[in-house]
Design a protein around this motif. Structure first.
Motif, PDB file in Angstrom:
ATOM      1  N   LYS A   1       0.814  -1.218   0.000  1.00 14.04           N
ATOM      2  CA  LYS A   1       0.000   0.000   0.000  1.00 14.04           C
ATOM      3  C   LYS A   1       0.849   1.270   0.000  1.00 14.04           C
ATOM      4  CE  LYS A   1      -0.619   0.044   5.042  1.00 14.04           C
ATOM      5  NZ  LYS A   1      -1.616  -0.013   6.142  1.00 14.04           N
ATOM      6  N   LYS A   2       2.143   1.151   0.290  1.00 14.54           N
ATOM      7  CA  LYS A   2       3.017   2.323   0.290  1.00 14.54           C
ATOM      8  C   LYS A   2       3.769   2.499  -1.040  1.00 14.54           C
ATOM      9  CE  LYS A   2       3.884   2.205   5.287  1.00 14.54           C
ATOM     10  NZ  LYS A   2       4.926   2.094   6.336  1.00 14.54           N
ATOM     11  N   SER A   3       3.506   1.658  -2.024  1.00 15.02           N
ATOM     12  CA  SER A   3       4.273   1.679  -3.279  1.00 15.02           C
ATOM     13  C   SER A   3       4.139   3.019  -4.008  1.00 15.02           C
ATOM     14  CB  SER A   3       3.795   0.548  -4.204  1.00 15.02           C
ATOM     15  OG  SER A   3       4.370   0.676  -5.484  1.00 15.02           O
ATOM     16  N   TYR A   4       5.236   3.764  -4.026  1.00 12.02           N
ATOM     17  CA  TYR A   4       5.222   5.058  -4.714  1.00 12.02           C
ATOM     18  C   TYR A   4       5.036   4.874  -6.220  1.00 12.02           C
ATOM     19  CZ  TYR A   4       6.964   7.151  -0.370  1.00 12.02           C
ATOM     20  OH  TYR A   4       7.110   7.576   0.922  1.00 12.02           O
ATOM     21  N   LEU A   5       5.629   3.814  -6.762  1.00  8.96           N
ATOM     22  CA  LEU A   5       5.532   3.582  -8.200  1.00  8.96           C
ATOM     23  C   LEU A   5       4.075   3.402  -8.629  1.00  8.96           C
ATOM     24  CD1 LEU A   5       8.557   1.204  -8.949  1.00  8.96           C
ATOM     25  CD2 LEU A   5       8.287   3.596  -9.651  1.00  8.96           C
ATOM     26  N   ASN A   6       3.317   2.591  -7.893  1.00  5.29           N
ATOM     27  CA  ASN A   6       1.929   2.351  -8.279  1.00  5.29           C
ATOM     28  C   ASN A   6       1.032   3.554  -8.000  1.00  5.29           C
ATOM     29  OD1 ASN A   6       1.616  -0.532  -9.327  1.00  5.29           O
ATOM     30  ND2 ASN A   6       2.887  -0.825  -7.514  1.00  5.29           N
TER      31      ASN A   6
END
Length: 554
Positions: free
Chosen positions: A91-96
Motif C-alpha cells: 500500500k506504500k508503493s510510490y511507483l503504483n
C-alpha cells in the motif's frame, strides 16, 4: 576482517545465489523495458506477466501496468487494474501511486500533476526510479508546460543513480523531455542532444539512441544528418522497428512513398503482433496514402482493439471508397465513444465531405441545399484550424465531379484480358509501378477513364515526383469530363517537370498549358492568354494552341 574473509562454503553459496537471483530479475526487467522501447509491446507484457508469476511484487505489477500505459494508445483500464494490484501488494508503493496518477493525467485530469509532485515529495528522492517514472508520466501526458518539471525530476534521477550506474533510458528520456518544450532554441536542442550523447556509451542497443538523434535532427530540419543517424541505427540493429518508422517519416517528407511503404513493411515485420501496434501500423500506411495496406492491417485487429480510434480510421478508409453512409456511421461511433479532447477539427471536415457526398445523390432540392450548407460549415472548421489531414478543397471538387472513384466503380466499366491480367499483377504486388503503368495505359486504350484515374492516382501516390503520372491523370480526368480536377492535375504535372527534363517533355508540357488555357478561357482570360502563349512557345507547330492564341489576342 578474518571472519568476513572466511565465510563458510554454505554462506558463500547463499550470497552468490542472492546475487545471481537479483541479477536475473534485473536482466529480465531490462528485457521488458527494451521490448517496449522496440515497439514489441506484446513481448514486453509477456515478460512482465512472467515476472509477476514468479514474484507478485508491487514493482512487477507496476511495470506491467506501465506497459499498458505507454503503448501507442494507452489502455487505461488495464493499466489501472495492475497499479491497484500493486498497491494491494504494498500500500506504500510510490511507483503504483504514480501509475494511478498517470492514468488520471492521461485521461485529462490536470489535478494529477500536483498528485505526482506530492508523491515525489513524499519519496524524499530516495528512489531514482520514482523520480524517473514521475518524469516519464509528465513527458508523455503533461504537455510542454510541464517539461521543466520533468527535466528537474530526470536530472535528480540521474544524480541519484550515478553510484549504481545510470540506465540509458534515463538519459534519452531526458532528451525527450527537452524536446517537449517545443522550441526552436539551439540551447534546448543542444541539451537534448547532450542527453542522447550521454545515453550512447551505456546503451546496450545503440539503435535506440541513434533513432532518437535522427528524429531530433528531423525536428531541426537537418535532413541529411537525420538520415545519417537513422541509417546508423539500422546498421547497429537491423531489427529495431522504430528506426524504420523514423525512416518512413523521412521518406514521406521527401514524398518518396514507395520507399516509405517498404520502410513500413519493415516496421511491421520487426514490431510485434500486439493489436495496438498493428493499429499504429495501419495509421502509418494511411498517412502514406497506402489505403490498401492500411485497410489490411486495420481489418486484422479491428475486433481485437478497444480504442475508438479504430472507427475514425475506418471512416476515412470508407470515405476513400465513396461509402459515405458507412463513413458517417463509423465517424459518429468514434465521436460518441472518444473523449471530447480526441475529436479534432479534421473530423468535422470529414463530416462535411460526407454531407457533400450524400448531397450529390439527393434529389430533393431543399435537402440538397441543407446538406451542402452543412458541408461548407464543417469544412470551414477544418480549414480554419489549418488541418491538413485531407486537401479539403480538392476533395470537395472530386465529390462535385461525381464523387470518389473506387474499384467497384472501375469494374463496372470496360475491361479486357490485358486489364484483367494486369489487375492481378497489381493485386499480387501493389508496389509494382511497372504493372501500374501498363494498367493505366490499358484502361486508357479501353476508354475506361475511371480505371485510368484510379490507377494514375495510385501511381502518383507511389511516385509523387514522377511528373508523367500527373499528366496522364489530368488527361483521364479531362476525358471523363472532370475539368477542374483535370486542370489541377495538369498544374501538378507542370510543377513536377524538372529543368533537366524540359526538353524531353516539351510536347506534353505544351498540351498541358493548352488544355488549361482552353478550359479557363471563358472565365480567366488573362490566365488563358498566359498559358496558351507558353504552349505555343514550347511547341510552335501545335496548331490548336496557335489558333487559340490568335483567337484570344484579336
Amino acid at each position: 576482517m578474518k571472519n568476513i574473509m572466511n565465510l563458510s562454503k554454505k554462506a558463500a553459496l547463499g550470497v552468490a545465489a542472492v546475487f545471481f537471483s537479483n541479477f536475473a530479475v534485473a536482466q529480465t526487467l531490462q528485457d521488458g523495458i527494451a521490448n517496449a522501447d522496440s515497439h514489441k509491446y506484446a513481448k514486453a507484457k509477456e515478460v512482465f506477466t512472467e515476472m509477476i508469476a514468479k514474484a507478485p511484487t508491487a514493482e512487477n505489477y507496476f511495470y506491467l501496468g506501465n506497459a499498458y500505459l505507454t503503448q501507442f494508445e494507452p489502455n487505461f483500464e488495464m493499466a489501472q487494474e495492475n497499479f491497484n494490484k500493486g498497491l494491494a501488494a504494498d500500500k506504500k508503493s510510490y511507483l503504483n501511486k504514480l501509475g494511478l496518477a498517470s492514468v488520471k493525467l492521461g485521461k485529462g485530469d490536470k489535478s494529477a500533476i500536483s498528485e505526482i509532485g506530492q508523491i515525489v515529495k513524499d519519496s524524499r528522492d530516495k528512489d531514482a526510479e520514482v523520480l524517473y517514472r514521475a518524469a516519464q508520466a509528465l513527458t508523455i501526458f503533461g504537455g510542454p508546460q510541464n517539461a521543466d518539471v520533468a527535466i528537474d525530476y530526470l536530472n535528480r534521477a540521474v544524480d541519484k543513480s550515478q553510484k549504481g550506474g545510470t540506465p540509458a533510458y534515463y538519459y534519452y528520456t531526458l532528451g525527450d523531455a527537452y524536446r517537449l518544450k517545443l522550441t526552436n532554441s539551439p540551447q534546448v536542442a543542444g541539451s537534448a542532444m547532450t542527453a542522447y550523447d550521454k545515453a550512447l556509451p551505456v546503451a546496450k542497443n545503440k539503435a535506440s539512441v541513434y533513432t532518437r538523434i535522427g528524429t531530433l535532427w528531423m525536428q531541426a530540419q537537418q535532413w541529411q544528418k537525420a538520415k545519417e543517424s537513422i541509417d546508423r541505427a539500422i546498421v547497429a540493429d537491423p531489427s529495431y522497428a522504430p528506426a524504420y518508422k523514423a525512416k518512413a517519416a523521412y521518406d514521406i517528407k521527401y514524398q518518396q512513398n514507395a520507399l516509405a511503404t517498404q520502410d513500413l513493411m519493415n516496421y511491421a515485420q520487426y514490431a510485434d503482433e500486439d493489436p495496438d501496434t498493428q493499429l499504429e501500423i495501419s495509421k502509418l500506411f494511411f498517412t502514406n496514402e497506402d489505403y490498401a495496406n492500411s485497410k489490411l492491417y486495420l481489418d486484422k485487429v479491428f475486433d481485437k482493439v478497444k480504442d475508438p480510434i479504430k472507427f475514425k480510421l475506418r471512416a476515412y478508409l470508407l470515405y476513400a471508397d465513396a461509402d459515405y453512409a458507412g463513413a458517417k456511421n463509423s465517424l459518429e461511433q468514434f465521436m460518441s465513444q472518444a473523449g471530447p479532447t480526441r475529436v479534432q477539427a479534421g473530423d468535422q471536415g470529414l463530416l462535411g465531405l460526407i454531407s457533400a457526398g450524400v448531397a450529390e445523390k439527393e434529389t430533393d432540392a431543399t435537402k440538397k441545399a441543407a446538406l451542402m450548407q452543412d458541408a461548407q460549415q464543417k469544412i470551414a472548421i477544418a480549414k480554419a484550424a489549418k488541418d491538413d489531414t485531407l486537401n479539403w478543397d480538392e476533395e470537395l471538387i472530386k465529390i462535385k465531379s461525381g464523387g470518389g472513384i473506387n474499384q467497384a466503380v472501375v469494374d463496372q466499366g470496360v475491361t479486357s484480358p490485358e486489364i484483367q491480367a494486369l489487375k492481378k499483377a497489381v493485386a499480387d504486388n501493389p508496389q509494382d509501378t511497372d504493372a501500374l503503368y501498363k494498367l493505366g495505359n490499358a484502361y486508357q486504350e479501353a476508354k475506361n477513364w475511371n480505371g485510368a484515374i484510379l490507377t494514375w492516382q495510385k501511381m502518383s501516390g507511389l511516385l509523387p515526383d514522377w511528373a508523367p503520372a500527373y499528366y496522364s491523370l489530368g488527361y483521364a480526368y479531362q476525358q471523363a469530363g472532370n475539368n477542374e480536377l483535370a486542370m489541377m492535375s495538369y498544374e501538378k504535372y507542370i510543377s513536377k517537370v524538372k529543368p533537366e527534363e524540359l526538353e524531353a517533355n516539351k510536347k506534353t508540357l505544351s498540351y498541358a498549358y493548352f488544355a488549361i488555357a482552353y478550359l479557363v478561357k471563358g472565365k480567366e482570360v488573362v490566365k488563358a492568354k498566359e498559358y496558351v502563349a507558353k504552349s505555343v512557345q514550347l511547341d510552335p507547330t501545335y496548331q490548336d494552341a496557335v489558333k487559340l492564341n490568335a483567337e484570344l489576342n484579336k
